[in-house]
Design a protein around this motif. Structure first.
Motif, PDB file in Angstrom:
ATOM      1  N   GLU A   1     -19.373 -70.850 -25.178  1.00 62.68           N
ATOM      2  CA  GLU A   1     -20.682 -70.233 -24.992  1.00 62.68           C
ATOM      3  C   GLU A   1     -20.538 -68.739 -24.717  1.00 62.68           C
ATOM      4  N   PHE A   2     -19.429 -68.375 -24.168  1.00 64.62           N
ATOM      5  CA  PHE A   2     -19.254 -66.981 -23.770  1.00 64.62           C
ATOM      6  C   PHE A   2     -19.082 -66.039 -24.947  1.00 64.62           C
ATOM      7  N   GLU A  28     -19.416 -72.702 -35.143  1.00 70.94           N
ATOM      8  CA  GLU A  28     -20.794 -72.870 -34.685  1.00 70.94           C
ATOM      9  C   GLU A  28     -21.317 -71.604 -34.000  1.00 70.94           C
ATOM     10  N   VAL A  29     -20.488 -71.056 -33.123  1.00 70.63           N
ATOM     11  CA  VAL A  29     -20.990 -69.926 -32.334  1.00 70.63           C
ATOM     12  C   VAL A  29     -20.744 -68.593 -33.019  1.00 70.63           C
ATOM     13  N   PHE A  30     -20.047 -68.618 -34.133  1.00 67.51           N
ATOM     14  CA  PHE A  30     -19.672 -67.360 -34.769  1.00 67.51           C
ATOM     15  C   PHE A  30     -20.857 -66.412 -34.997  1.00 67.51           C
ATOM     16  N   PRO A  31     -21.958 -66.918 -35.488  1.00 63.95           N
ATOM     17  CA  PRO A  31     -23.070 -65.984 -35.752  1.00 63.95           C
ATOM     18  C   PRO A  31     -23.590 -65.290 -34.495  1.00 63.95           C
ATOM     19  N   THR A  32     -23.302 -65.845 -33.345  1.00 62.92           N
ATOM     20  CA  THR A  32     -23.869 -65.215 -32.147  1.00 62.92           C
ATOM     21  C   THR A  32     -22.979 -64.118 -31.587  1.00 62.92           C
ATOM     22  N   ILE A  33     -21.807 -63.992 -32.155  1.00 68.50           N
ATOM     23  CA  ILE A  33     -20.881 -62.988 -31.616  1.00 68.50           C
ATOM     24  C   ILE A  33     -21.451 -61.585 -31.813  1.00 68.50           C
ATOM     25  N   LYS A  34     -21.281 -60.761 -30.783  1.00 71.85           N
ATOM     26  CA  LYS A  34     -21.917 -59.451 -30.849  1.00 71.85           C
ATOM     27  C   LYS A  34     -20.946 -58.278 -30.827  1.00 71.85           C
ATOM     28  N   ALA A  35     -19.739 -58.496 -30.363  1.00 71.62           N
ATOM     29  CA  ALA A  35     -18.847 -57.345 -30.191  1.00 71.62           C
ATOM     30  C   ALA A  35     -17.780 -57.325 -31.286  1.00 71.62           C
ATOM     31  N   VAL A  36     -17.356 -56.124 -31.626  1.00 70.64           N
ATOM     32  CA  VAL A  36     -16.453 -55.979 -32.765  1.00 70.64           C
ATOM     33  C   VAL A  36     -15.075 -56.576 -32.478  1.00 70.64           C
ATOM     34  N   LYS A  37     -14.612 -56.405 -31.251  1.00 71.24           N
ATOM     35  CA  LYS A  37     -13.285 -56.944 -30.924  1.00 71.24           C
ATOM     36  C   LYS A  37     -13.275 -58.451 -31.019  1.00 71.24           C
ATOM     37  N   ILE A  38     -14.383 -59.028 -30.587  1.00 68.90           N
ATOM     38  CA  ILE A  38     -14.476 -60.490 -30.597  1.00 68.90           C
ATOM     39  C   ILE A  38     -14.482 -60.983 -32.037  1.00 68.90           C
ATOM     40  N   HIS A  39     -15.218 -60.273 -32.865  1.00 70.87           N
ATOM     41  CA  HIS A  39     -15.238 -60.642 -34.281  1.00 70.87           C
ATOM     42  C   HIS A  39     -13.839 -60.638 -34.864  1.00 70.87           C
ATOM     43  N   SER A  54     -38.290 -49.072 -37.189  1.00 70.66           N
ATOM     44  CA  SER A  54     -36.992 -48.588 -37.647  1.00 70.66           C
ATOM     45  C   SER A  54     -35.875 -49.135 -36.765  1.00 70.66           C
ATOM     46  N   VAL A  55     -36.139 -49.194 -35.476  1.00 71.87           N
ATOM     47  CA  VAL A  55     -35.134 -49.757 -34.588  1.00 71.87           C
ATOM     48  C   VAL A  55     -34.847 -51.193 -34.956  1.00 71.87           C
ATOM     49  N   ARG A  56     -35.915 -51.858 -35.259  1.00 73.41           N
ATOM     50  CA  ARG A  56     -35.727 -53.263 -35.581  1.00 73.41           C
ATOM     51  C   ARG A  56     -34.917 -53.403 -36.861  1.00 73.41           C
ATOM     52  N   LYS A  57     -35.180 -52.529 -37.754  1.00 74.12           N
ATOM     53  CA  LYS A  57     -34.457 -52.575 -39.011  1.00 74.12           C
ATOM     54  C   LYS A  57     -32.972 -52.391 -38.766  1.00 74.12           C
ATOM     55  N   LYS A  58     -32.697 -51.476 -37.929  1.00 70.72           N
ATOM     56  CA  LYS A  58     -31.305 -51.169 -37.648  1.00 70.72           C
ATOM     57  C   LYS A  58     -30.609 -52.401 -37.052  1.00 70.72           C
ATOM     58  N   ASP A  59     -31.346 -53.041 -36.163  1.00 67.98           N
ATOM     59  CA  ASP A  59     -30.791 -54.233 -35.532  1.00 67.98           C
ATOM     60  C   ASP A  59     -30.465 -55.311 -36.534  1.00 67.98           C
ATOM     61  N   GLU A  60     -31.234 -55.350 -37.548  1.00 66.74           N
ATOM     62  CA  GLU A  60     -31.080 -56.486 -38.454  1.00 66.74           C
ATOM     63  C   GLU A  60     -29.919 -56.342 -39.410  1.00 66.74           C
ATOM     64  N   MET A  61     -29.305 -55.225 -39.410  1.00 66.20           N
ATOM     65  CA  MET A  61     -28.139 -55.056 -40.263  1.00 66.20           C
ATOM     66  C   MET A  61     -27.110 -56.100 -39.858  1.00 66.20           C
ATOM     67  N   PRO A  62     -26.492 -56.821 -40.818  1.00 69.97           N
ATOM     68  CA  PRO A  62     -25.483 -57.824 -40.446  1.00 69.97           C
ATOM     69  C   PRO A  62     -24.366 -57.151 -39.648  1.00 69.97           C
ATOM     70  N   PRO A  63     -23.820 -57.874 -38.706  1.00 76.57           N
ATOM     71  CA  PRO A  63     -22.899 -57.242 -37.756  1.00 76.57           C
ATOM     72  C   PRO A  63     -21.728 -56.547 -38.439  1.00 76.57           C
TER      73      PRO A  63
END
Lengths: 505, 953
Positions: free
Chosen positions: B406-407, B443-454, B530-539
């Motif tokens: 989960e982390f 399963e949790v891969f899509p939720t990853i947010k940080a580049v190192k974790i990826h 625009s902010v939202r757009k930026k957010d939506e860019m795939p990680p």
């Protein structure tokens, strides 16, 4: 726990003042304090640092740190409590809690710190107590000073009288036509006397208590004499003081004090000196019933002459009441129970020389009213928003004589002084403590009972507990014979009784 | 006795900015002033004396004009004054004036004011001179019977200290106090009296205690505390007494005061090592930790628990209490939690592991709700603990893994990174867990947010996905996280299509915007959209657009591995080719993007190389490369893990080695045969700590005097000077004592000979040495104390000034040689973790770069030499330094006894082109918080590396 030092540091951790409670060298304490700023950690949620040798416990306060240095085995819980007390002391003296403030008040703080910790151990004090201790406001001292003033005044008066008398005599002598050289000599000697009287009043008034030159080393001719004169003095000066608007709080205290002090060196002691000392504490109910009465007694033996080291005391206990008597562990218990003789277990060993040795102890506890020396009855009755209070005392045992009885009655605060209607003896009102003090110089069979009546706004419950720290003088019946090798020995004896607590609740 | 050696009770640091008052002025004020001026003058006098001034002429003034005053403030100040003023002549005899003072104190002891009596008694505790105390004894005795408890309790203390220092003054003190104790009611008085008996006459104290042992629980807390202390002491000196007191201590364990409970628990452990006793004590500790809100208490009591654990016999008992210990986790402080978890982890057994994991899981869930600055770190600690749990007990790993996964989606990088490290280990070591880990990770891969974790997640997936399905799924995930490929075309399109978006937006079709693939442009009219757009860019694409192509390189390797494996699994050539083509496309598009100039930073050459390499491997598909990618990678991981485990084991073994075992040839000690002094094997804790704290446990001079003392002698003047001087420099912890020997070499009498010293650096002269007269050819010793406040190179310099008797000339002066204080006396090697080192390195402001200039030709030898002469400890592990590659980098760390840290990093090399005998080159960087430290350390290195030349030359 051992608390080594308490310090106040500034924001950077530099010590402004520090007080050490155990012996340590200056370089050591300076070193420890100098190390603190570097060890002090900010941003952590705990406030102690341990090094190899000591532990620092600190508390941040605005722009300052209160710092304690303790040993590492010290009890942290205790230390924190002490620290909190220290931290609360600082705002007492320094309003702004700034460095300059601390420096200004450094000595006050040091005095206060001294009250909190003794030799590295915490004292059981609170903020109010620290305040009283550092203020040093003593009633006894005031009373003492008042006594001195009266004595001085009296001495001066007497001196003036004497001077007048002498002048008169001189005039008469001059009339008689004596030589003038004699005359001049006489006058000069009197003027000298005039100045010296301030320093040593006893020259002029030998019966009064020796004055301030040796304030607390009573050396009057005898105890009894001293007491009575003192008491007279007290009576007179109290009246005077009150007329001057001075508060006089507890007369008995000084008297009591003087007696206890006097009791130790006491009267001429023979080769064997026996002191019988009793302490009484009484708690009585407000409706007259006795809740608890306890008498502790001790017989102390002092051998002043090594000839009489090996002696025995024959004791006679006439009292049929339930008195528990204990002997000193070194005293032969069997001998005592069988024949009421106090002697050492090892008859060949002498009693130690020049020491007060308690040989017998007893305790008497009772709830019988008749055992009480003095019963006090307090009758408050509500009268509108005011309250009439009647207090009476009665001496329960005729054979004893009570001296300097003082009954203090707590009054509700903020309603002014009580209006006293009828009173046997003297009374005074101490507005600071809000107590009415009723003092009776002597109670014996001639004035077995007396009463006091006063009115004050308040509620009956306000008038308890009535306290009466009185001084009793009585004789406990004991027949003492000393024997050494069946030979009687001269001995001196002293009987004392004082009151621990006398309270009507 | 010099001021520095005298015991000191008061320190006041007054800024000396204003002109100090002269002795004259003070005398005037003390003599003539009113009460207020006198008070002020007295305060000034005390402060000046505290600062080392000597004012002998004021003594009489104070006795005559201040002592008779009745003012309370003056009385109290006088007590302080007499505390600090020197009471003896230099030859140790009592000053005659003190007799007058003594008489005044006799009067004060009989003063009607009880507070004056009390404070005078307290002051007497600090008086050392028996001549002064003797006349006061009767008065002190009398005070024992004073009506006021304040006087009595101070009288007891006075008697106690007097008895301790000069027992002949009051030989019957123990008896006196014992009698006093019998009749005493006041708690404070009782405590003090009892304390006195403990130290003066334990038998009496014991007698008293046995008399009232049943009522102990009803006593006040301060009295209970000293009772506990007595029991500790008695049982320490005389273990056979133990049995008598266990009951009492146990009662005190339930005292209402936490302080007493704490102390009682500590004593109970020393009294008995029976399991019940230990358990009672431990539960008491735990209860204290949980109940007390103060973090200090929690930490210190935890330390006691940890100390309890160190004893092997006690560890078993504590193991049963693990669940109770975990209750401490409710405390909000991170340090407390850290310590608790550490302790719990060490106590965990197979019986309690499951329960513990449950609790830890609950704690983890709790952290999700609370947002606090420390939550992240706490979560990290929890993860580490769980990790270690599963390493210790692999059975619980399946339970732990889902929780930990989960982390990965967590904002907090720290916790997530730890989880992945754990996953990597779990996957490698426990084969049966692989499917579980992989499915969870996917399963949790899509939720990853940080580049190192990826990056790390890609690695695990690339390494361990073996089934065709998994590989396909990974590919989809990659495509998803990259967005449409080729990226460049897509981005161009987006940039072009922005206008359209804008139009649509103004048209009010907000929903289209949400579904749109997102653009990098920010010229939108509505900033929110625009902010939202930026957010939506795939990680992944976002990372790449930001110029972080390292993740791309990592992705390429993983894809290569997967592709190579895929070929093995699927024999269908078409499928094989399409997969490989897809992989290659992804890689190519990344390179393309990197070169296109769209991202904020262009791709680095390293990354291009790496990605290109991967493409080539896929194109060639040689077996050799296949092996490298699919076998050797994993091999190196397992090697690393194995090394790590070995290291841990070594650490553990080292810890175990510390446990004292009884050797077969150890002598057996019989309690009956041991004499008393030997019995105190474990020294009395209270006294030990006290003497430690007071600095009385001086380092034992193990060397014979000749070797050490003479080495430290510095010659200060020449042999032909009229006055010869040499100093022995003795460095204590915080001060330096100069023992100066001065010899008069002339045949004249030298008068007013003064040693004048001054200091440079963070040194302070504590007191000026006194002037003296020297006969012809006479010699004498003068001691001077210098206080040291920090580690800095200090210099003491000065001169000797004197008058020649009979000569009319001016004062003569001999200038002394400088004494350099060696900072190495203050520096001790210390250790810190890697992260701490980095943090400090970043924080410290002062850096001193020292060029290496030495004749040492071997890198390792140079390092050793440096460590030896700077007292620093090398933090870089031995293994990392071994081998010979011509260069070396190492971190060193030390700490001064004042608590200053000093870090250094050495980078040295042996240039190959200069031949074998060329000296080591490079430089050393020193970082410290203070400038002085960095500079002095640099000086030290400069000096010592030159010095090493000498023995060779």
């Amino acid at each position: 726990m051992v608390l080594l030092a308490a310090a106040v540091c500034n924001k950077a951790g530099k010590a402004i003042i520090s007080r050490q409670f155990v012996e340590m060298t200056r370089s050591r304490i300076e070193g420890l304090l100098a190390a603190f700023p570097k060890l002090m950690n900010s941003g952590k949620q705990h406030t102690f640092v341990e090094t190899e040798s000591v532990r620092y416990v600190y508390q941040p306060m605005e722009k300052l740190y209160m710092l304690l240095i303790t040993t590492k085995a010290s009890n942290i819980l205790e230390d924190l409590e002490t620290l909190r007390l220290f931290a609360r002391v600082i705002p007492e003296y320094c309003r702004n809690m700034e460095e300059t403030d601390i420096i200004d008040q450094s000595f006050q703080l040091i005095f206060a710190f001294d009250e909190i910790v003794a030799l590295g151990y915490r004292e059981n004090v609170n903020l109010a107590q620290i305040r009283t201790f550092t203020e040093m406001d003593s009633h006894e001292e005031k009373v003492f000073q008042a006594v001195r003033q009266t004595q001085e005044k009296e001495a001066k008066d007497q001196m003036r009288r004497r001077a007048k008398e002498i002048q008169q005599k001189q005039r008469e002598m001059a009339k008689g036509g004596r030589g003038s050289s004699m005359n001049s000599f006489g006058s000069s000697s009197y003027s000298r006397n005039d100045t010296s009287s301030v320093i040593d009043s006893s020259i002029i008034e030998p019966t009064s208590k020796p004055s301030y030159t040796a304030p607390s080393k009573p050396s009057g001719p005898s105890k009894a004499l001293k007491l009575s004169t003192k008491k007279k003095d007290v009576d007179s000066f109290v009246g005077m003081l009150e007329s001057e608007g001075e508060r006089v709080v507890s007369v008995n205290k000084t008297v009591n004090n003087a007696v206890t002090k006097a009791s130790t060196p006491a009267i001429d002691q023979e080769g064997v000196h026996i002191t019988v000392e009793e302490k009484i504490s009484v708690t009585a109910g407000r409706d007259g019933g006795l809740q608890n009465l306890e008498v502790h007694g001790i017989v102390q033996l002092k051998i002043n002459d090594d000839k009489f080291g090996r002696i025995k005391l024959a004791v006679q206990n006439n009292d049929g009441r339930n008195v528990q008597i204990q002997t000193h562990p070194n005293v032969d218990k069997r001998l005592f129970t069988s024949s009421s003789i106090v002697g050492l277990k090892n008859p060949d060993k002498p009693f130690p020389l020049n020491q007060d040795i308690g040989v017998l102890k007893w305790r008497f506890q009772s709830q019988e009213e008749s055992a009480m020396p003095l019963s006090i009855n307090c009758w408050p009755s509500e009268n509108g928003d005011k309250c009439d209070v009647n207090i009476e005392y009665e001496l329960e045992q005729d054979e004893i004589e009570l001296e300097d009885v003082l009954i203090s009655i707590p009054c509700p605060t903020g309603v002014g002084a009580p209006v006293v209607g009828d009173c046997d003896g003297d009374y005074s009102y101490d507005s600071r403590k809000a107590t009415l003090q009723w003092s009776l110089p002597v109670i014996d069979s001639s004035n077995k009972s007396g009463s006091l009546e006063f009115t004050i706004a308040g509620h009956p419950d306000d008038f308890f507990p009535v306290k009466s720290p009185l001084f009793l003088k009585s004789l406990i019946l004991k027949d003492v014979v000393t024997v050494d090798g069946q030979e009687p020995v001269k001995y001196s004896k002293e009987v004392l009784l004082y009151v621990d607590k006398y309270e009507i609740v | 006795m010099s001021l520095a050696e005298q015991s000191c009770y008061t320190l006041i640091n007054v800024p000396m900015d204003s002109e100090p008052l002269t002795e004259m002025q003070l005398r005037q004020d003390l003599e003539k002033g009113d009460v207020k001026t006198k008070i002020d003058a007295l305060k000034k006098t005390i402060q000046m004396i505290l600062n080392g001034e000597k004012m002998p002429s004021l003594l009489m003034t104070i006795i005559r004009f201040v002592m008779p005053m009745q003012d309370h403030m003056i009385k109290k100040l006088l007590l302080v004054f007499w505390e600090v003023v020197p009471k003896t002549l230099p030859d140790g005899k009592l000053l005659q004036e003190m007799i007058l003072v003594c008489d005044a104190y006799r009067k004060d002891l009989q003063h009607p004011n009880e507070f004056i009596r009390g404070s005078t008694l307290r002051f007497l505790c600090k008086i050392k001179e028996p001549e002064l105390l003797e006349p006061l004894m009767p008065a002190i005795r009398q005070c024992l019977e004073h009506r006021h408890s304040y006087v009595r309790r101070n009288a007891v203390l006075a008697i106690y200290t007097i008895f301790r220092n000069h027992d002949f003054l009051i030989p019957d003190a123990p008896e006196l106090i014992a009698n006093f104790l019998e009749g005493e009611q006041d708690m404070s008085c009782k405590r003090n009296a009892f304390m006195m008996l403990i130290h003066a006459d334990q038998d009496r104290a014991l007698n008293y205690l046995s008399g009232c042992i049943d009522q102990v629980t009803s006593f006040g807390d301060i009295l209970q505390l000293v009772i506990v202390e007595l029991i500790y002491k008695v049982c320490h000196a005389n273990p056979s007494e133990r049995a008598r007191f266990i009951r009492c201590i146990y009662n005190l364990l339930n005292s209402s005061s936490p302080a007493v409970r704490y102390e009682a628990a500590g004593t109970l452990v020393t009294l008995s090592s029976a399991p019940t006793a230990i358990k009672a004590a431990a539960s008491c500790y735990i209860e204290l930790i949980v109940k007390e809100s103060d973090n200090n208490v929690k930490l210190i009591v935890l330390d006691r628990l940890i100390a309890l654990k160190e004893v092997p016999a006690h560890e078993k008992i504590l193991q049963d209490l693990v669940m109770d210990i975990l209750r401490v986790l409710a405390a909000p402080d991170l340090e407390v939690r850290k310590k608790t978890l550490q302790l719990a982890l060490e106590l965990i057994t197979s019986r309690s592991i499951e329960e513990m994991v449950l609790i830890l899981k609950k704690e983890v869930v709790k952290t999700n709700n609370v947002e606090h600055e420390d939550t992240g770190k706490y979560r990290q600690i929890l993860v580490r603990t769980l990790h270690q749990c599963s390493v210790k007990f692999p059975d619980v790993a399946p339970v732990i893994i889902p929780v930990l996964m989960e982390f990965l989606g967590d904002q907090n990088e720290l916790a997530a990174a730890d989880v992945l490290v754990f996953m990597r280990e779990a996957v490698q070591r426990f084969e049966q867990l692989r499917p579980l880990v992989l499915s969870k990770l996917l399963e949790v891969f899509p939720t990853i947010k940080a580049v190192k974790i990826h990056r790390a997640a890609f690695w695990i997936l690339g390494e361990y996905c073996t089934s065709g399905e998994d590989i396909q799924q990974v590919m989809t995930l990659v495509r998803q996280s990259l967005g449409e490929i080729p990226i460049v075309d897509d981005e161009m399109k987006k940039a072009a299509g922005e206008v359209q978006d804008e139009e649509i937006q103004s048209g009010g079709a907000v929903q289209r915007l949400v579904t749109a693939d997102g653009t990098y442009a920010t010229q939108s009219a509505l900033s929110t959209s625009s902010v939202r757009k930026k957010d939506e860019m795939p990680p992944l694409r976002q990372y790449l657009m930001e110029g972080d192509f390292f993740v791309g390189a990592a992705l390429s390797t993983s894809l290569t591995k997967l592709a190579l494996r895929y070929i093995h699994l699927h024999k269908d050539a078409k499928k094989q080719n399409s997969f490989i083509a897809e992989s290659m496309l992804i890689m190519a598009t990344m390179i393309h993007l990197g070169k296109s100039g769209l991202p904020t930073k262009p791709i680095t050459d390293d990354d291009v190389d790496r990605i290109a390499n991967c493409i080539r491997v896929l194109a060639d598909r040689s077996d050799f490369m296949n092996d490298i990618f699919n076998k050797d990678c994993r091999g190196s991981l397992s090697l690393m893990l194995a090394a790590k485990i070995e290291e841990e084991k070594a650490v553990q073994e080292a810890a175990e080695k510390k446990v004292v075992r009884v050797h077969a040839d150890d002598p057996v000690s019989f309690t009956q045969l041991i004499n008393r002094t030997d019995l105190g094997t474990g020294e009395n804790m209270f006294e030990l700590t006290l003497s430690q704290a007071l600095g009385m446990t001086n380092k034992k001079d193990s060397d014979p005097i000749g070797s050490t003392k003479l080495n430290k002698v510095t010659q200060l003047t020449g042999f032909s000077d009229p006055v010869y001087a040499e100093a022995y420099v003795n460095v204590n912890q915080y001060d330096i004592v100069l023992d100066v020997l001065i010899v008069n070499q002339t045949s004249d009498t030298l008068q007013n000979l003064t040693l004048e010293l001054a200091t440079l650096g963070d040194l302070k002269l504590v007191e000026k040495p006194q002037a003296m007269t020297m006969a012809p050819h006479d010699f004498c010793n003068i001691k001077a104390n210098v206080k040291v406040a920090s580690t800095e190179n200090g210099i003491i310099f000065g001169n000797i000034v004197y008058d020649v008797s009979g000569a009319a000339s001016d004062r003569n002066c001999v200038v002394l040689n400088d004494i350099h204080i060696d900072i190495m006396d203050y520096i001790v090697p210390a250790t810190c973790t890697d992260t701490e080192f980095r943090q400090m390195w970043a924080e410290f402001e002062w850096e001193n770069k020292v060029a290496v200039n030495t004749n040492i030709t071997d890198l390792a030898e140079y390092l050793q030499h440096l460590m030896k002469c700077t007292n620093m400890k090398c933090l870089t592990p031995e293994k990392a330094l071994s081998g010979d590659c011509g260069f070396m980098a190492a971190n060193m760390y030390a700490r001064s006894i004042f608590g200053e840290d000093v870090l250094s990093n050495i980078s040295i090399e042996k240039p190959a082109h200069l031949g074998k005998d060329s000296p080591v080159q490079g430089h050393i960087r020193i970082r410290a918080k203070s400038q002085g430290m960095a500079l002095s350390m640099g000086d030290k290195i400069n000096l010592s590396q030159k010095k090493s030349l000498r023995p060779g030359a």
